[in-house]
Design an enzyme around this catalytic site. Structure first.
Site, PDB file in Angstrom:
ATOM      1  N   GLU D  29       0.838  -1.195   0.000  1.00 60.29           N
ATOM      2  CA  GLU D  29       0.000   0.000   0.000  1.00 60.29           C
ATOM      3  C   GLU D  29       0.874   1.246   0.000  1.00 60.29           C
ATOM      4  OE1 GLU D  29      -2.257  -0.798   3.544  1.00 60.29           O
ATOM      5  OE2 GLU D  29      -3.120  -2.617   2.681  1.00 60.29           O
ATOM      6  N   LEU D  58      -6.267  -1.723  -0.794  1.00 56.26           N
ATOM      7  CA  LEU D  58      -6.046  -1.806   0.659  1.00 56.26           C
ATOM      8  C   LEU D  58      -6.500  -3.164   1.190  1.00 56.26           C
ATOM      9  CD1 LEU D  58      -7.043   1.173   2.974  1.00 56.26           C
ATOM     10  CD2 LEU D  58      -6.179  -1.039   3.710  1.00 56.26           C
ATOM     11  N   GLU D  60      -4.481  -6.472   3.017  1.00 57.06           N
ATOM     12  CA  GLU D  60      -3.221  -7.125   3.387  1.00 57.06           C
ATOM     13  C   GLU D  60      -3.209  -8.605   3.051  1.00 57.06           C
ATOM     14  OE1 GLU D  60      -4.752  -4.918   5.272  1.00 57.06           O
ATOM     15  OE2 GLU D  60      -3.282  -3.310   5.437  1.00 57.06           O
ATOM     16  N   GLN D  82       2.095  -2.065   5.726  1.00 57.11           N
ATOM     17  CA  GLN D  82       2.379  -0.683   6.118  1.00 57.11           C
ATOM     18  C   GLN D  82       2.833  -0.563   7.578  1.00 57.11           C
ATOM     19  OE1 GLN D  82      -0.728   2.580   5.480  1.00 57.11           O
ATOM     20  NE2 GLN D  82       0.562   2.652   3.660  1.00 57.11           N
ATOM     21  N   PHE D  83       2.189  -1.311   8.441  1.00 58.97           N
ATOM     22  CA  PHE D  83       2.624  -1.409   9.834  1.00 58.97           C
ATOM     23  C   PHE D  83       2.416  -2.857  10.263  1.00 58.97           C
ATOM     24  CE2 PHE D  83       1.730   3.077   9.418  1.00 58.97           C
ATOM     25  CZ  PHE D  83       2.727   3.683  10.177  1.00 58.97           C
ATOM     26  N   HIS D 129       0.240   1.010  15.859  1.00 59.10           N
ATOM     27  CA  HIS D 129       1.397   1.392  15.055  1.00 59.10           C
ATOM     28  C   HIS D 129       2.716   1.191  15.786  1.00 59.10           C
ATOM     29  CE1 HIS D 129      -1.868   3.238  12.802  1.00 59.10           C
ATOM     30  NE2 HIS D 129      -1.062   3.503  11.805  1.00 59.10           N
TER      31      HIS D 129
HETATM   32  C1  LIG Z   1      -5.838  -2.866   7.896  1.00 59.61           C
HETATM   33  C2  LIG Z   1      -5.122  -1.577   7.723  1.00 59.61           C
HETATM   34  N1  LIG Z   1      -4.205  -1.446   6.771  1.00 59.61           N
HETATM   35  C3  LIG Z   1      -3.548  -0.295   6.598  1.00 59.61           C
HETATM   36  C4  LIG Z   1      -3.800   0.781   7.395  1.00 59.61           C
HETATM   37  C5  LIG Z   1      -3.050   2.092   7.181  1.00 59.61           C
HETATM   38  N2  LIG Z   1      -4.010   3.074   6.663  1.00 59.61           N
HETATM   39  C6  LIG Z   1      -4.675   3.894   7.481  1.00 59.61           C
HETATM   40  S1  LIG Z   1      -5.848   4.750   6.689  1.00 59.61           S
HETATM   41  C7  LIG Z   1      -5.449   4.079   5.205  1.00 59.61           C
HETATM   42  C8  LIG Z   1      -6.201   4.479   3.981  1.00 59.61           C
HETATM   43  C9  LIG Z   1      -7.669   4.366   4.209  1.00 59.61           C
HETATM   44  O1  LIG Z   1      -8.348   4.749   3.065  1.00 59.61           O
HETATM   45  P1  LIG Z   1      -9.909   4.897   3.074  1.00 59.61           P
HETATM   46  O2  LIG Z   1     -10.527   3.618   3.521  1.00 59.61           O
HETATM   47  O3  LIG Z   1     -10.310   5.423   1.757  1.00 59.61           O
HETATM   48  O4  LIG Z   1     -10.213   5.958   4.221  1.00 59.61           O
HETATM   49  P2  LIG Z   1      -9.707   7.473   4.268  1.00 59.61           P
HETATM   50  O5  LIG Z   1      -8.365   7.447   4.892  1.00 59.61           O
HETATM   51  O6  LIG Z   1      -9.712   7.991   2.907  1.00 59.61           O
HETATM   52  O7  LIG Z   1     -10.689   8.135   5.158  1.00 59.61           O
HETATM   53  C10 LIG Z   1      -4.409   3.176   5.352  1.00 59.61           C
HETATM   54  C11 LIG Z   1      -3.807   2.400   4.265  1.00 59.61           C
HETATM   55  C12 LIG Z   1      -4.763   0.600   8.402  1.00 59.61           C
HETATM   56  N3  LIG Z   1      -5.071   1.588   9.258  1.00 59.61           N
HETATM   57  N4  LIG Z   1      -5.415  -0.559   8.534  1.00 59.61           N
END
Ligand SMILES: Cc1ncc(C[n+]2csc(CCOP(=O)(O)OP(=O)(O)O)c2C)c(N)n1
Ligand SMILES: Cc1ncc(C[n+]2csc(CCOP(=O)(O)OP(=O)(O)O)c2C)c(N)n1
Ligand SMILES: [Mg+2]
Ligand SMILES: [Mg+2]
Lengths: 368, 326, 368, 326
Positions: D29, D58, D60, D82-83, D129
């Site tokens: 990601e 998105l 994993e 990512q984490f 995180h």
């Molecule tokens: C399972 C998971 N993978 C990766 C992340 C890191 N991360 C946080 S927000 C995000 C993007 C989220 O996109 P979206 O669902 O469109 O929500 P937005 O941030 O646009 O509100 C990512 C990759 C996470 N929090 N949870």
């Protein structure tokens, strides 16, 4: 127009060619040679008879638990019949007929279901994956293979199988989404056999079809009579051609039925009626296809019997081969092989422990 | 008092908790009409209806994720994951939410749920159906990991788990499901979570086991007595985590020698923690290094070779003798 | 008909009521009282101004990383405005405006984003869930709450939020499938803000809409202009009413835009153009709604200014409260609280260790 | 030789492996245009194009599941999660397939993939995180778990991981990403996987650490020397699993005392295995129980209290002094 209906671009179709009584929808009849038709028939019959024989063996305690495929031969053979050897086939765990068609030796099933890892070894030229038991998980491997095939600019396609139950899993969703996003050469074949162990498809999803799940990914979806080998063949052919020519993935729902138990450890009388099974028995893909072949004149009764005999001989030979083979297998120390390319020191230590234990066990047996 | 298998005893616990408390609901794959693939929930759908014995679609993350929501609402969901080998799908839900919501909300919310799953070898099953990976949960703060060793304590611990205000992973050794029967009282009975038990007293050596390994440990203790005249103490952990080492220390302080037994792979396995606790708390009483008799660091082999993977009385006796000879 | 198209029963609609310039589609105008309209406006503005203030504080190092919501106020407020206090609200992590509307105190955000767990404590009457960071995971909790609400035969509904990125996750799929199978009172609101960090929605899915993913579950899907608070309100109202009356779940896609960075740790200039942002800036939901209110005569300029001032005061008071509060917080030993209802012995031992360490640390500081 | 941060060093390893071998592809990601949230893949998309630096949706489980397919095909995919707090979604793919396909196919197939993920505390991050849960992977047969402690070994180990024929979990301590610079040679360099290193020699005490904990361990060793005149040996594990204990045994046989350090929760954590191996192999050389300085069995607190959770030089010195006083 501030409020309006949105049209979904991708098509959702239904296809059937040969009905329950072996009657044909002529214009849709696929162009298959006599040899191809006979091969289809033979592959289905081999799958059927081998499955029956495995059930016998299981009931005699000569193999362990396994999942019978009876009733699903058309869904499997109709689909994989379109693959080239260079293509990839990624099964779940109920694709015995398809695996055999792809070249997996019959005896390997017997080893495998008798608890020998050696049964999972596929022939060297094989590009297929071994069975995947965690439901739905293999869809992602198929997407990865398809990604790699397109990265390498080959024209290989990947065909993966899964059940109706698998459509509820996250991995199914993620895999199909990936396939659509990257427009991968993936054919996702759902054998909707109406049941996931004891859960009927109506409790698995609120949708009337599984094919419509394709709309969530922006890919074509097609629902076919999965007991009609010609329909499955035709639908898969289109999908394979589309995939091979860069047109992206397809979801195919084969409407079929698991005529036997989920696995030999299951008792389906607990959750479904004899009548339901009887009804589906009448839609058996094999007699239907035989009727078609006879009607068409591709085969006569004698040839059908001949094929039947050949198939039985092939099975018998495999059973004998497997039982011979098993006499040589089973050295416990072999369990340390093949975890890593190179055995780490901690495993070497543990292996000596097992060696000592085997020696002690042997002594116990001989002295005890 | 009836003689019951572990399957029947677990069924009894579910039945009684459900009768007493309508917050208790079951969900999982094939637990309704089919009664679960091991028949643990047999008959419960007839008794409590499909509203309380919920057959779910085939989605483990959903089973646990929904149970979290149900538990936050105030219910006491009991999930069945068909085999512990498919519990990994629920890892992020358990680690990231079930184990954390009390903490995250600083005590405002809680997740009183149970995840039951059959684990371990011994039933000639297919791949993924014989693993013993309880250490994953034991290493996860916020969860409790409970593993009974027979019908009676399975019943009593499950009742306690269902009443527990925190999420409990309840691993059932499938090799024990029908291995033997025990008297199980009709009247309610619970056992405290977090409390190991001495199941055989001894002075020369301590064997520490749980789940299906308690029986071979007892067998080994018998052999050591009859063949070597060694008095062996056997401790049944019952709760793997949070691990209370007090009883273990007491025992090893007395015996000075110990063997820890589990089916799980050895490295980074449950035994390592037990060894460490004993090292930290009873070092000066140890007369020999503590031995581990465990599964090897392998994928448990398919069933033709499985018996060579699983610890048994012979392996335990061998390790004990080596320990005693030091 | 052996080969034919399959119709999908569930509808897929698009809705917009108030366009970018504040022009209304009269027949679709929701019946809202002046007080309600003012409340909608105030809630959006409070969300906006608080977000801006948090960004200031973050830039000054007075709070840590947080995810700004600017531009998404209409999607959030229009939807949650339909909830009763007894209903459940299950946010992701970018629903600050909605959380405030539901009653989460402003100062709690500041504590939370300053690394104090105490900021996650919700008021006692609150039935909502705290924010969920693992993307998509909360959809299942919402389904579980909805299941429980229907088990208890209440008329509570559950509304959950998630982003466009979340639709790729298995948990989204599994949650919506569950909601449809059990016909749960769930409203699934997707804030399609065009980006998942640096991944545009076109790379997230091959579908032209996210709403059409509803077809995979057999539930209605609707795509609305998410910067139009009236459209969001109207769509959510229908969905809430349907859910409350036993009609099952709905997927709502709010087409909106994240005007700021993903979180304060992100630099969007790396992956998107200023022009794109400017374009969406013009579709800002707040001026549009103000124009409508002014045009309608619901408010005058003076009242708008008044609301603006009130909001700023409320924020200022909260910042001061939070900064006071933080002086009292932070005892390291508190980290041992609330993991379990009752602290197990092993944690009691570890807590003493920390106690000793804190003492040593204090000594080190005072002597060092 | 340039002075590089760990981020730059990892980037260099990726760049060089990709240049050399077109089987190496990256997926994850935000790793493309954005260069990853920690900028580890910065610039690689410009150099190798979106066909080899693949921004994924998105999901994993999909990232790892696809990587498995890609690896079986013959590529060498390197996934970025990512984490590490979001790596649990991949558990069933890693445990059930990546770790098993070689074994399942009896050597016919292999899964030469790497899963990179930042782990651990120290960067004032949000919930999920800052976790350090490498023990989950270390307990999983069929995986290798590698954890570098600085720029130079990160680069060398990652290159080795990418070339490794088996799946490698590569955990990067995010607290180290930009903590310091080190000389990293331009020419290729690898380090063998599975080989711990002595990073400071000593005779009185052994400290065993990995990842971000090596630095406080070194600091503690300095303090112990200057303040107590104690000569401390420090071992950097580098590979957590498969764990090779030979060097550890050698050291402890000499020093007789050891402290094991990790950020992960203590119970059922990595330290327990190390303690157990030392118990098994060096029992008669131990002059005091081996101590563990670790994260507590808690969810790592949000950042205002985080520094009290993480081990530091003071805690290590305290533990060392107690050990030395016994
Ligand atoms: C399972 C998971 N993978 C990766 C992340 C890191 N991360 C946080 S927000 C995000 C993007 C989220 O996109 P979206 O669902 O469109 O929500 P937005 O941030 O646009 O509100 C990512 C990759 C996470 N929090 N949870
Ligand atoms: C992840 C996972 N959960 C549960 C199981 C146990 N299980 C094996 S097959 C099966 C039902 C599968 O149903 P379906 O996908 O329809 O395939 P079918 O068995 O009908 O071929 C279940 C629940 C499993 N193998 N994997
Ligand atoms: Mg099925
Ligand atoms: Mg988004």
């Amino acid at each position: 127009m501030p409020r309006h209906d949105i049209e979904v671009a991708d098509r959702l179709e239904y296809l059937s060619i040969l009905d329950e009584d072996g009657r044909l929808d002529q214009p849709l009849e696929p162009q298959l040679s006599d040899d191809e038709l006979k091969a289809l028939y033979r592959a289905m019959l081999l799958g059927r008879r081998f499955d029956e024989r495995m059930l016998d063996l299981q009931r005699q305690g000569r193999i362990g638990t396994f999942p019978p495929i009876k009733g699903q031969e058309a869904s499997q053979i109709g689909a994989v019949f379109n693959l080239r050897p260079e293509d990839w086939f990624v099964p779940a765990f109920r694709e015995t007929a398809a695996e055999i068609w792809r070249g997996r030796p019959l005896d390997s099933f017997l080893l495998y279901f008798n608890g020998y890892n050696e049964g999972a070894i596929l022939p060297d030229h094989h590009k297929d994956l071994p069975i995947a038991i965690p439901v739905g998980s293999q869809v992602l491997h198929a997407a990865g293979l398809a990604w790699a095939a397109s990265y390498r600019r080959t024209d290989e396609v990947v065909m993966t199988f899964f059940g109706d139950g698998a459509t509820s899993q996250g991995d199914f969703h993620e895999g199909l989404n990936m396939a659509a996003v990257y427009q991968l050469p993936l054919i996702a074949v759902c054998q909707n056999n109406q049941w996931a162990i004891s859960v009927p498809v109506e409790k698995q999803t609120h949708t009337p079809t599984l094919a419509q799940k394709a709309h969530a990914y922006g890919m074509p979806g097609i629902r076919v009579d999965g007991n009609d080998v010609l329909a499955v063949y035709a639908a898969a052919k289109e999908a394979v051609e589309r995939a091979r020519s860069g047109g992206g993935p397809t979801l195919i729902e084969c409407v079929t039925y698991r005529l036997m138990m989920h696995t030999t450890a299951d008792d389906p009388r607990r959750y479904r009626s004899e009548e339901e099974v009887d009804q589906w028995q009448r839609r058996d893909p094999i007699p239907r296809f035989a009727k078609y072949l006879l009607g068409k004149g591709t085969v006569g009764e004698a040839l059908l019997e001949d094929i039947g005999n050949q198939v039985m001989q092939e099975i018998q030979a495999a059973v004998e081969r497997a039982e011979e083979r098993m006499k040589e297998l089973g050295d416990p120390l072999d369990m340390f092989d093949h975890l890593y390319a190179e055995m780490p020191s901690s495993l070497r230590t543990q292996r000596s422990e097992l060696e000592r234990d085997v020696a002690a066990g042997d002594k116990e047996v001989s002295h005890g | 008092m009836a003689k019951m298998t572990m399957v029947q005893a677990i069924n009894l616990a579910l039945q009684q908790e459900m009768t007493k408390d309508d917050r208790v609901v079951l969900l999982g794959e094939d637990i309704g009409r089919d009664g679960g693939v091991f028949r643990v929930t047999d008959g419960l759908i007839d008794r409590f209806g499909p509203q309380r014995v919920v057959d779910t679609p085939l989605a483990e993350s959903a089973i646990v994720g929904m149970a979290i929501g149900m538990a936050v609402y105030g219910l006491h969901p009991v999930c069945e994951i068909q085999f512990s080998g498919f519990a990994y799908h629920t890892f992020h839900q358990l680690e990231s939410h079930a184990a954390r919501l009390r903490w995250r909300s600083q005590g405002r919310l809680s997740v009183p749920m149970v995840m039951r799953a059959p684990y371990g070898g011994g039933v000639r099953a297919l791949e993924h159906h014989s693993e013993s990976r309880e250490a994953y949960w034991a290493h996860t703060p916020g969860l409790k990991t409970v593993i009974p060793s027979g019908p009676r304590n399975a019943r009593a611990l499950l009742a306690a788990a269902i009443r527990d205000p925190d999420p409990v992973i309840f691993y059932e050794a499938k090799g024990l499901y029908r291995a033997f029967r025990e008297e199980v009282p009709e009247e309610e009975e619970t056992l405290p979570i977090g409390r190991p038990q001495i199941v055989r007293e001894g002075t020369d050596l301590t064997l520490i086991a749980y789940g299906a390994m308690v029986r071979p440990a007892m067998e080994a203790a018998d052999l050591l007595q009859t063949e070597d005249g060694v008095e062996t103490e056997v401790i049944d952990l019952l709760t793997l985590s949070p691990l209370d080492e007090a009883l273990l220390l007491q025992s090893v302080t007395k015996t000075g020698r110990a063997v820890v037994i589990h089916e799980a792979p050895r490295s980074f396995g449950p035994g390592a923690e037990i060894v460490s606790r004993l090292m930290e708390g009873a070092f000066y009483h140890l007369e020999a290094p503590i031995a581990r008799v465990t599964g090897y660091d392998l994928i448990i082999p398919l069933f033709s070779r499985e018996r060579w993977y699983l610890p048994n009385a012979r392996r335990i006796v061998d390790a004990a003798r080596r320990t005693l000879s030091l």
